[in-house]
Design an enzyme around this catalytic site. Sequence first.
Site, PDB file in Angstrom:
ATOM      1  CG  HIS A 189      41.213  46.896  36.947  1.00  0.00           C
ATOM      2  ND1 HIS A 189      40.182  46.774  37.852  1.00  0.00           N
ATOM      3  CD2 HIS A 189      41.516  45.627  36.551  1.00  0.00           C
ATOM      4  CE1 HIS A 189      39.863  45.488  37.982  1.00  0.00           C
ATOM      5  NE2 HIS A 189      40.669  44.776  37.213  1.00  0.00           N
TER       6      HIS A 189
ATOM      7  CG  HIS B 190      40.416  40.960  37.658  1.00  0.00           C
ATOM      8  ND1 HIS B 190      40.012  42.012  36.853  1.00  0.00           N
ATOM      9  CD2 HIS B 190      39.816  39.850  37.137  1.00  0.00           C
ATOM     10  CE1 HIS B 190      39.228  41.556  35.893  1.00  0.00           C
ATOM     11  NE2 HIS B 190      39.090  40.259  36.035  1.00  0.00           N
TER      12      HIS B 190
ATOM     13  CB  CYS C  22      40.559  46.227  41.301  1.00  0.00           C
ATOM     14  SG  CYS C  22      40.987  47.985  41.243  1.00  0.00           S
TER      15      CYS C  22
END
Length: 362
Positions: free
Chosen positions: A324, A336, A276
């Site tokens: 994240h 993402h 990520c």
Amino acid sequence: MGTGKRGLLTAALTAVCAVTVLAAPGTAFAAPTPLPTAASSGSPASPTPPRGKDLEQVREKLDRLYHAAAVATDAYNAAEEKAKKQSAEIVALAKKIVEGQQKLKKLKNQAGASARAQYRTGGLPPTAQFLLSDDPGQFLDGAGLVLQGQQATKKLLGEMARTQKELREYADDASAQWKKLEAGRKAKAAAKKKIEQQIAAAKEFESKLEKEEKERLAKLEEQAALKAQTAWLDTGVLKEADGKASAQGKKAVRFASAQLGKPYVWGAEGPESFDCSGLTSQAWAAAGHPVPRTSQAQWKQLKHVDIKDMRPGDLIIYFDDASHVALYVGDGAIIHAPRPGRTVTVAGAGSMPILGVVRPDA
């Protein structure tokens, strides 16, 4: 347009359509349709797949396992970044030590030459040299030069002492950096082990599911994301969020869009795969504005902005532990790299718990 690009564009358009559905507040969500049992279908008896609450618990457990892997991945990436910096510092210190040793050698040679010159005069003090000189006038003319020579020698010895002290300090710093590097290596190894353990546990857990169960699980995950996105949109959070992307933000969005369909791999930062924060850091590096490597560092070091003020190119940080991160692309959507087993994709910005928004080019 090549078949590969056409496939990615098709996937992106499909995802964007899904996000468009999310943008309609008040969407209702039905429970997944139960699969027929052996009794109702007349087929031979077989283990009944988890349904309803049981399958929801499976989804929650998988979420926990992959979240733990994400946290460990951030720790691994942070340790990797520290190791790079520490290695660079050690190299710089080593260069300084070499330069210091060369300087000290030169100073010692100068000191040796001075000592040899003094030896040639017999080591006599200036007064004795004056009394014994055949030409006292000539001696007096040179007395000033002698004094200058003595001062130069004193300065030379002082510089040698300072250089030796610097060398000791450089050596101590290098030793300390080596210790930090070793500690970082152990931290990275521990994080790697935890990542592998969590991912292996998740894969083993998933491998026990039948095909029908996996399909229903995927639907549950999709429904959970849609429900979260709709609830987020229902708050009216985007009513004032109409910021326009900066020139650099547009470049970051273009970079992230070009990565759609590439696999998630923990610790990866391109070009073939990403995690990520690997995706977001590389997107902004491509935009000419480097940002920290990890999602936690991005949260700590970049400027925070209100959601109502966010614009395409901003980074949305998720979960209380900032484990994240995604790139906001506008209209309530993000790009993402979700987790192992998934690919870089478009999703609803509110499909996960938002911690906050940061702006790299504030």
